[in-house]
Enzyme design. Structure first.
Site, PDB file in Angstrom:
ATOM      1  N   ARG A  47      -1.522  28.244   2.978  1.00  0.00           N
ATOM      2  CA  ARG A  47      -1.595  28.458   1.522  1.00  0.00           C
ATOM      3  C   ARG A  47      -1.513  29.945   1.178  1.00  0.00           C
ATOM      4  NH1 ARG A  47      -6.340  28.948  -0.349  1.00  0.00           N
ATOM      5  NH2 ARG A  47      -7.240  27.319   0.944  1.00  0.00           N
ATOM      6  N   TYR A  99       9.651  24.056 -23.658  1.00  0.00           N
ATOM      7  CA  TYR A  99       9.651  22.764 -22.951  1.00  0.00           C
ATOM      8  C   TYR A  99       8.371  21.979 -23.262  1.00  0.00           C
ATOM      9  CZ  TYR A  99       9.125  19.658 -18.923  1.00  0.00           C
ATOM     10  OH  TYR A  99       8.906  18.567 -18.117  1.00  0.00           O
ATOM     11  N   ASP A 171      10.699  32.170 -19.623  1.00  0.00           N
ATOM     12  CA  ASP A 171      11.110  31.043 -18.787  1.00  0.00           C
ATOM     13  C   ASP A 171      12.635  31.042 -18.782  1.00  0.00           C
ATOM     14  OD1 ASP A 171      11.982  28.524 -17.907  1.00  0.00           O
ATOM     15  OD2 ASP A 171      10.186  27.514 -18.621  1.00  0.00           O
ATOM     16  N   LYS A 196      15.651  22.972 -11.119  1.00  0.00           N
ATOM     17  CA  LYS A 196      16.923  22.884 -11.841  1.00  0.00           C
ATOM     18  C   LYS A 196      18.019  23.681 -11.106  1.00  0.00           C
ATOM     19  CE  LYS A 196      14.573  20.574 -15.010  1.00  0.00           C
ATOM     20  NZ  LYS A 196      13.186  20.692 -14.657  1.00  0.00           N
TER      21      LYS A 196
HETATM   22  C1  LIG Z   1      12.541  25.096 -19.370  1.00  0.00           C
HETATM   23  C2  LIG Z   1      11.630  24.369 -18.425  1.00  0.00           C
HETATM   24  N1  LIG Z   1      10.556  25.001 -17.946  1.00  0.00           N
HETATM   25  C3  LIG Z   1       9.701  24.388 -17.108  1.00  0.00           C
HETATM   26  C4  LIG Z   1       9.893  23.073 -16.715  1.00  0.00           C
HETATM   27  C5  LIG Z   1       8.919  22.408 -15.781  1.00  0.00           C
HETATM   28  O1  LIG Z   1       9.435  22.401 -14.495  1.00  0.00           O
HETATM   29  P1  LIG Z   1       9.070  21.317 -13.379  1.00  0.00           P
HETATM   30  O2  LIG Z   1       9.564  19.999 -13.864  1.00  0.00           O
HETATM   31  O3  LIG Z   1       9.757  21.833 -12.165  1.00  0.00           O
HETATM   32  O4  LIG Z   1       7.583  21.327 -13.248  1.00  0.00           O
HETATM   33  C6  LIG Z   1      11.019  22.387 -17.175  1.00  0.00           C
HETATM   34  C7  LIG Z   1      11.252  20.997 -16.762  1.00  0.00           C
HETATM   35  O5  LIG Z   1      12.142  20.328 -17.251  1.00  0.00           O
HETATM   36  C8  LIG Z   1      11.906  23.054 -18.064  1.00  0.00           C
HETATM   37  O6  LIG Z   1      12.994  22.433 -18.565  1.00  0.00           O
END
Ligand SMILES: Cc1ncc(COP(=O)(O)O)c(C=O)c1O
Length: 393
Positions: A47, A99, A171, A196
Site C-alpha cells: 500500500r 460528473y 478533472d 477512460k
Molecule cells: C469526468 C469523470 N470524472 C470521474 C469519474 C469517476 O471515475 P471512475 O468511474 O473511474 O471512478 C468519471 C466516471 O465516469 C468521470 O466521467
C-alpha cells in the site's frame, strides 16, 4: 527530453532488477525484505509503495508536467484523496456541470465532514469571483463537462484562483494529457478517471492524480497511503500499457469524431449536435485556445417526436453502455443511464432531455460507425416520419 508521444511509450526505467525486461514487471509482492532490521529500504509494503505502481505514477506525472503522480483504485478514489486535503469548515467552489459521482461524493459524503461547496457556472468568471468567501480554499471543475461538453478555461479560472490564493483542481478525464495539460495552464492538481482514455479498453477501473507542488504531493501521498485506495500492480500494468497507445488512439478518436459530427449535422432527424469543435460557440473559442484537439465525445439531440430509446436499441455496432474513452464506440441515454440519479427537473436544468444522447466515439472504421448511425436514424424516422418533416420546417 523526449517528445510527448515518445514519453507515452517510454516511461522512466525502474532499474530494480537485472532481467532486462522491456516493460516494468508486475510486482506481486505485498511485502519486501529488510536486509537488516534498521535498513532504510525503498520498498517495504504494497500500500505504501510498489515498483509497478511507481512506474505508472512517474509516467503520468511526466505526461502532465507535474512533480508527482499517484494511482488509485478508481477515479472516485482519486477525487476522494484530493478532496481529503481539506478540513472541516473549508469551502470549495465547484462547477455546476461535474460528473454525477463527484456530486454524490460532495453532497452525500464530504458535506457530512463539514466541507462547504458552492456550485457555479465556471464559464461565468464573475459568478466564480462572487462565490469566493474567506474560507474558500479551492476551485474544482472538469475542462470539458459531461454530457453537454461545455468547456471551462483553465487559464482564466486558475488566474482567479491565484489572485485569491486558492488551489485550482481540474478533472481532465475527457481530454487526457494528449489534448490538454492543465498544470501548464495554471492548475495545481489534475485528476483523471484512468478508467477512460488513459486505459482505453474498458477493462480496468483506475484513477490518477498529478500535482505541481511537492508539499501538496506529500499531503496527497499521506492520504493515498492512509486511506489505502491504491491501484493494484496488475491494474497499474494495464493502465501503463493503455498509456503507450494514447496518442494513436486519440488521433483516431479525433478524426472519427469530426466525421461523425459532420454526418449528424447533415441529418434531418438530428436537432442539435454538441461538440467543442463546432465553430461559433464560446466552447469552441476556449477549446481552440487551450486544447490540442476537441475530444472523442459527441452529444446530440434527436428531433422531438423521434424515439431516442428505439434509436439506441436499434444500433448494431455501437454498444449501448455507460462509460467512455475506450477503443469501442459506446452510446448512452443520459436521462435513463449516466444521469438517472438526477430528478427530471435537475436533468432539464442541466440540458438533458429525453432526446439527448452521448456518444463516445471509438476507433473503428468511421464508415462502419456512420452506417450504423444512419440505419438507426432511418429506423426511428420510419417509425414517425411526421416528426422529422414537421420539426425541420
Ligand atoms: C469526468 C469523470 N470524472 C470521474 C469519474 C469517476 O471515475 P471512475 O468511474 O473511474 O471512478 C468519471 C466516471 O465516469 C468521470 O466521467
Amino acid at each position: 527530453m523526449s517528445e510527448f508521444d515518445t514519453k507515452l511509450v517510454h516511461g522512466k526505467s525502474q532499474n530494480d532488477n537485472n532481467t532486462g525486461a522491456v516493460n516494468v514487471p508486475i510486482y506481486n509482492s505485498t511485502t519486501y525484505i529488510y536486509p537488516k532490521a534498521d535498513s532504510k529500504v525503498r520498498w517495504d509494503y504494497e500500500r505504501s509503495g510498489n515498483p509497478t505502481r511507481n512506474y505508472l505514477e512517474d509516467q503520468i506525472a511526466s505526461l502532465e508536467n507535474g512533480v508527482r503522480g499517484f494511482a488509485f483504485s478508481s477515479g472516485m478514489a482519486a477525487i476522494h484523496a484530493v478532496l481529503a486535503l481539506f478540513k472541516p469548515g473549508d469551502h470549495i467552489i465547484i462547477s455546476s456541470t461535474i460528473y454525477g459521482g463527484t456530486f454524490r461524493l460532495v453532497n452525500e459524503f464530504f458535506k457530512r465532514w463539514h466541507l462547504e461547496f458552492t456550485k457555479v457556472d465556471t464559464q461565468n468568471y464573475q459568478e466564480v469571483e462572487d462565490a469566493i468567501k474567506p474560507n474558500t480554499k479551492a476551485i474544482y471543475f472538469e475542462t470539458v463537462s459531461n454530457p453537454l461538453l461545455k468547456v471551462t478555461s483553465v487559464k482564466h479560472i486558475s488566474k482567479i484562483a491565484r489572485k485569491h490564493n486558492l488551489l485550482t483542481i481540474v478533472d481532465n478525464t475527457f481530454l487526457s494529457p494528449y489534448l490538454q495539460r492543465p498544470l501548464d495552464l495554471g492548475a495545481d492538481i489534475v485528476i483523471h478517471s484512468a478508467t477512460k482514455y488513459l486505459s482505453g479498453h474498458s477493462d480496468v477501473c483506475a484513477g490518477v492524480v498529478v500535482c505541481k507542488n511537492k508539499q501538496i504531493g506529500e499531503q496527497i501521498y499521506f492520504n493515498q497511503n492512509a486511506i489505502g485506495s491504491t491501484l493494484s500492480p496488475e491494474d497499474c500494468s494495464l493502465v501503463r500499457r493503455g498509456i503507450q497507445t494514447l496518442a494513436v488512439r486519440m488521433d483516431r478518436h479525433l478524426s472519427n469524431s469530426k466525421l461523425i459530427v459532420e454526418f449528424l449535422q447533415s441529418r434531418d432527424e438530428v436537432s442539435r449536435v454538441y461538440y467543442p469543435g463546432i465553430p461559433g460557440t464560446r466552447n469552441f473559442k476556449i477549446a481552440s485556445e487551450e486544447l490540442d484537439g476537441f475530444g472523442g465525445i459527441v452529444s446530440f439531440e434527436l428531433k422531438r417526436g423521434l424515439d431516442a430509446k428505439a434509436f439506441v436499441e436499434h444500433l448494431n455496432l455501437i454498444q449501448l453502455a455507460v462509460s467512455l474513452g475506450a477503443v469501442e464506440s459506446l452510446i448512452e441515454l443520459p436521462y435513463k443511464m449516466s444521469h438517472a440519479e438526477l430528478s427530471t427537473k435537475e436533468q432539464l436544468a442541466a440540458g438533458i432531455n429525453h432526446q439527448f444522447l452521448r456518444l463516445s466515439v471509438g476507433i473503428e472504421d468511421p464508415r462502419d460507425l456512420i452506417n450504423d448511425l444512419a440505419q438507426g436514424l432511418d429506423y426511428v424516422s420510419s417509425l414517425n416520419p411526421e416528426s422529422v418533416v414537421k420539426a425541420s420546417r
